[in-house]
Write a protein that holds these residues in place. Structure first.
Motif, mmCIF file in Angstrom:
data_model
loop_
_atom_site.group_PDB
_atom_site.id
_atom_site.type_symbol
_atom_site.label_atom_id
_atom_site.label_comp_id
_atom_site.label_asym_id
_atom_site.label_seq_id
_atom_site.Cartn_x
_atom_site.Cartn_y
_atom_site.Cartn_z
ATOM 1 N N VAL A 114 5.690 -4.733 7.151
ATOM 2 C CA VAL A 114 6.618 -3.813 6.981
ATOM 3 C C VAL A 114 6.185 -2.396 6.820
ATOM 4 O O VAL A 114 5.262 -2.374 5.809
ATOM 5 C CB VAL A 114 7.779 -4.403 6.050
ATOM 6 N N LEU A 115 6.677 -1.491 7.563
ATOM 7 C CA LEU A 115 6.247 0.037 7.101
ATOM 8 C C LEU A 115 7.505 0.571 6.926
ATOM 9 O O LEU A 115 8.329 0.927 7.694
ATOM 10 C CB LEU A 115 5.390 0.363 8.282
ATOM 11 N N SER A 116 7.690 1.416 5.783
ATOM 12 C CA SER A 116 8.935 2.485 5.542
ATOM 13 C C SER A 116 8.314 3.727 5.427
ATOM 14 O O SER A 116 7.294 4.068 4.843
ATOM 15 C CB SER A 116 9.466 1.792 4.071
ATOM 16 N N VAL A 117 9.028 4.512 6.054
ATOM 17 C CA VAL A 117 8.946 5.929 6.095
ATOM 18 C C VAL A 117 10.070 6.874 5.437
ATOM 19 O O VAL A 117 11.306 6.726 5.767
ATOM 20 C CB VAL A 117 8.838 6.545 7.452
ATOM 21 N N ALA A 159 0.925 -1.116 0.122
ATOM 22 C CA ALA A 159 0.068 0.231 -0.035
ATOM 23 C C ALA A 159 0.905 1.251 0.090
ATOM 24 O O ALA A 159 1.791 1.314 0.941
ATOM 25 C CB ALA A 159 -1.038 0.022 1.245
ATOM 26 N N PHE A 160 0.340 2.053 -0.859
ATOM 27 C CA PHE A 160 1.345 3.324 -1.016
ATOM 28 C C PHE A 160 0.483 4.704 -0.618
ATOM 29 O O PHE A 160 -0.652 4.739 -1.187
ATOM 30 C CB PHE A 160 1.914 3.379 -2.704
ATOM 31 N N ARG A 161 1.382 5.473 0.093
ATOM 32 C CA ARG A 161 0.842 6.822 0.126
ATOM 33 C C ARG A 161 1.937 7.742 -0.096
ATOM 34 O O ARG A 161 2.953 7.621 0.508
ATOM 35 C CB ARG A 161 0.145 6.852 1.598
ATOM 36 N N LYS A 162 1.543 8.963 -0.651
ATOM 37 C CA LYS A 162 2.272 10.046 -0.707
ATOM 38 C C LYS A 162 1.692 11.500 -0.145
ATOM 39 O O LYS A 162 0.558 11.590 -0.811
ATOM 40 C CB LYS A 162 2.918 10.121 -1.924
ATOM 41 N N ILE A 163 2.234 12.269 0.089
ATOM 42 C CA ILE A 163 1.570 13.654 0.275
ATOM 43 C C ILE A 163 2.577 14.831 -0.207
ATOM 44 O O ILE A 163 3.844 14.698 0.282
ATOM 45 C CB ILE A 163 1.121 14.059 1.788
ATOM 46 N N ALA A 164 2.244 15.802 -0.762
ATOM 47 C CA ALA A 164 2.962 16.827 -1.205
ATOM 48 C C ALA A 164 1.995 18.328 -0.980
ATOM 49 O O ALA A 164 0.841 18.158 -1.223
ATOM 50 C CB ALA A 164 3.425 16.829 -2.468
ATOM 51 N N SER A 201 7.831 15.323 -2.810
ATOM 52 C CA SER A 201 7.232 14.427 -1.714
ATOM 53 C C SER A 201 7.566 14.915 -0.407
ATOM 54 O O SER A 201 8.699 15.273 -0.430
ATOM 55 C CB SER A 201 7.568 13.178 -1.895
ATOM 56 N N SER A 202 6.748 15.278 0.345
ATOM 57 C CA SER A 202 6.841 15.614 1.766
ATOM 58 C C SER A 202 6.717 14.447 2.639
ATOM 59 O O SER A 202 7.348 14.484 3.520
ATOM 60 C CB SER A 202 5.694 16.751 2.284
ATOM 61 N N ALA A 203 6.139 13.452 2.374
ATOM 62 C CA ALA A 203 5.907 12.340 3.221
ATOM 63 C C ALA A 203 5.574 11.221 2.193
ATOM 64 O O ALA A 203 4.606 11.227 1.228
ATOM 65 C CB ALA A 203 5.198 12.283 4.130
ATOM 66 N N VAL A 204 6.496 9.982 2.181
ATOM 67 C CA VAL A 204 6.022 8.819 1.589
ATOM 68 C C VAL A 204 5.945 7.684 2.611
ATOM 69 O O VAL A 204 7.021 7.376 3.189
ATOM 70 C CB VAL A 204 7.043 8.482 0.237
ATOM 71 N N VAL A 205 4.843 7.004 2.711
ATOM 72 C CA VAL A 205 4.840 5.942 3.620
ATOM 73 C C VAL A 205 4.196 4.670 2.676
ATOM 74 O O VAL A 205 3.425 4.599 2.007
ATOM 75 C CB VAL A 205 3.608 6.096 4.658
ATOM 76 N N LEU A 225 -0.901 9.670 10.041
ATOM 77 C CA LEU A 225 -2.077 9.451 9.463
ATOM 78 C C LEU A 225 -1.922 8.611 8.361
ATOM 79 O O LEU A 225 -2.661 7.691 8.087
ATOM 80 C CB LEU A 225 -2.372 10.858 8.944
ATOM 81 N N LEU A 226 -0.899 8.654 7.361
ATOM 82 C CA LEU A 226 -0.709 7.751 6.148
ATOM 83 C C LEU A 226 -0.445 6.336 6.658
ATOM 84 O O LEU A 226 -0.896 5.556 5.986
ATOM 85 C CB LEU A 226 0.304 8.443 5.335
ATOM 86 N N ALA A 227 0.272 6.439 7.871
ATOM 87 C CA ALA A 227 0.856 5.044 8.163
ATOM 88 C C ALA A 227 -0.550 4.125 8.676
ATOM 89 O O ALA A 227 -0.515 3.061 8.547
ATOM 90 C CB ALA A 227 1.606 5.072 9.352
ATOM 91 N N GLU A 228 -1.604 5.050 9.319
ATOM 92 C CA GLU A 228 -2.796 4.244 9.675
ATOM 93 C C GLU A 228 -3.693 3.907 8.530
ATOM 94 O O GLU A 228 -4.230 2.788 8.627
ATOM 95 C CB GLU A 228 -3.379 5.149 10.559
ATOM 96 N N GLN A 229 -3.586 4.777 7.454
ATOM 97 C CA GLN A 229 -4.442 4.512 6.234
ATOM 98 C C GLN A 229 -3.709 3.126 5.399
ATOM 99 O O GLN A 229 -4.381 2.150 5.303
ATOM 100 C CB GLN A 229 -4.080 5.407 5.161
ATOM 101 N N VAL A 230 -2.541 3.070 5.674
ATOM 102 C CA VAL A 230 -1.500 2.130 5.010
ATOM 103 C C VAL A 230 -2.093 0.602 5.721
ATOM 104 O O VAL A 230 -2.194 -0.539 5.304
ATOM 105 C CB VAL A 230 -0.284 2.109 5.175
#
Length: 277
Positions: A214-217, A184-189, A196-200, A267-272
Motif C-alpha cells: 500500500v502506498l499513500s500520498v 516506510a515513511f518519507r516527508k519533504i518540506a 510538510s510539502s509531501a508525505v509518502v 522520487l519518495l515513492a520509489e525510495q519507499v
C-alpha cells in the motif's frame, strides 16, 4: 487568541447533548488551530473533551483512538506497542506522523487526532497516518445513528470533508492487519521544521495478511490518494499508478508548486518501494 465573537461555551455530558448544532456552532476537541486565528463566524464552542471517551483502546483486532486522543498520547503509543504488541511492526509510524507536524510539545499535548482530521488540510499528519494504515472513521449523526468510512472518503479537498452539520467524528480504528505490516515513511518540506510539502508512506503487509503493498500520498495532494497492489510493484508500475493523480489534485501554495510536488512524490515513492522490497 481570544475569540471575541464567542457568546457561549457548552460542555456536553452525553451524546444527546450533541443533537442540536446550529449555524455559528463549532465543535472543540483540542482547539490549537481554532484559537490560532480569528473565527468571526463562531458564536458557540461545543467542547467534547469532557465526554469521557477512552483515548486509546487496544484490542486483538487493532487500535481504537477516540477523536479527543491527543497527538502526544498517539506518539507515546509507539513505545508502548513495542513491548505489548511486538508483532505490530507499523508502531514507529505513529510517532513519525506525529513528528511530521510543525508543533511544540505543548501543542502536541492539546491537539487531537479528531481535530487534525476534521480540519482536512493537505498537510494533516493524522490524515497521513490513517490513510496509510487503512483506518476507518466512525461518525456520529445528530439523529443518533452512526456511519463509517475511510480517510480517503472523508477528506474531499483542501479543508473540505463530508461532515454535515451536527455530525461529529467519534473515533478512528486502525486494524491489526495493517499494524502488522512493515512501513516506510518519507516527508519533504522547504525547511527542516516547515510544513510538510509531501508525505509518502508505504506499507508491506505480512504474508499472513496477504503480502500486499500500500502506498499513500498526502500533503502533496488536496486529498489523500491510496494505491494498493497485490505485491511490491516494479518501478514502472508504481510510476504509472502515480500518474493517475489528476493534475488539479496537486496542492499549490507557498510550500511548493504542483509540478515540484508531483516530481518529489514520485522520487519518495520509489525510495519507499525500494526500502520495502
Amino acid at each position: 487568541m481570544d475569540l471575541i465573537g464567542v457568546e457561549t461555551v457548552s460542555f456536553p455530558a452525553c451524546r444527546d447533548d450533541l443533537s442540536i448544532v446550529e449555524r455559528g456552532d463549532t465543535v472543540l476537541a483540542g482547539g490549537t488551530w481554532l484559537f490560532s486565528q480569528p473565527q468571526p463566524q463562531v458564536r458557540r464552542l461545543i467542547d467534547i473533551t469532557r465526554l469521557g471517551w477512552d483515548p486509546i483502546i487496544l484490542r486483538d483486532n487493532g487500535i481504537e483512538l477516540a477523536a479527543t486522543c491527543t497527538l502526544s498520547d498517539i506518539s507515546a503509543l509507539t513505545d508502548r506497542l513495542v513491548s505489548s504488541r511486538p508483532s505490530w511492526l507499523a508502531a514507529p509510524l505513529l510517532r513519525q506522523c506525529c513528528s511530521a507536524l510543525l508543533a511544540s510539545f505543548k501543542i502536541c499535548r492539546t491537539a487531537t487526532i479528531g481535530g487534525n482530521i476534521c480540519l482536512s488540510f493537505p498537510a494533516g499528519a493524522m490524515i497521513s497516518l490513517v490513510s496509510a494504515l487503512d483506518g476507518t472513521l466512525t461518525v456520529w449523526r445528530p439523529d443518533g445513528s452512526d456511519y463509517t468510512l475511510k480517510a480517503g472518503e472523508f477528506v474531499v479537498g483542501d479543508a473540505e470533508n463530508v461532515l454535515a452539520r451536527g455530525e461529529v467524528l467519534r473515533a478512528v480504528h486502525l486494524p491489526a492487519s495493517a499494524l502488522r505490516g512493515r512501513t516506510a515513511f518519507r516527508k519533504i518540506a522547504p525547511s527542516a521544521l516547515g510544513r510538510s510539502s509531501a508525505v509518502v508512506i508505504g506499507r508491506r503487509d505480512s504474508e499472513h495478511d496477504g503480502g500486499g503493498f500500500v502506498l499513500s500520498v498526502t500533503a502533496a495532494t488536496l486529498r489523500p490518494f491510496v494505491f494498493q497492489f497485490p505485491a511490491i510493484p516494479d518501478a514502472s508500475t508504481l510510476r504509472e499508478a502515480l500518474s493517475a493523480i489528476p493534475t488539479d489534485a496537486w496542492t499549490n501554495d507557498v510550500h511548493g508548486d504542483p509540478d515540484w510536488r508531483a516530481a518529489v512524490t514520485a522520487l519518495l515513492a520509489e525510495q519507499v518501494r525500494d526500502e520495502l522490497t
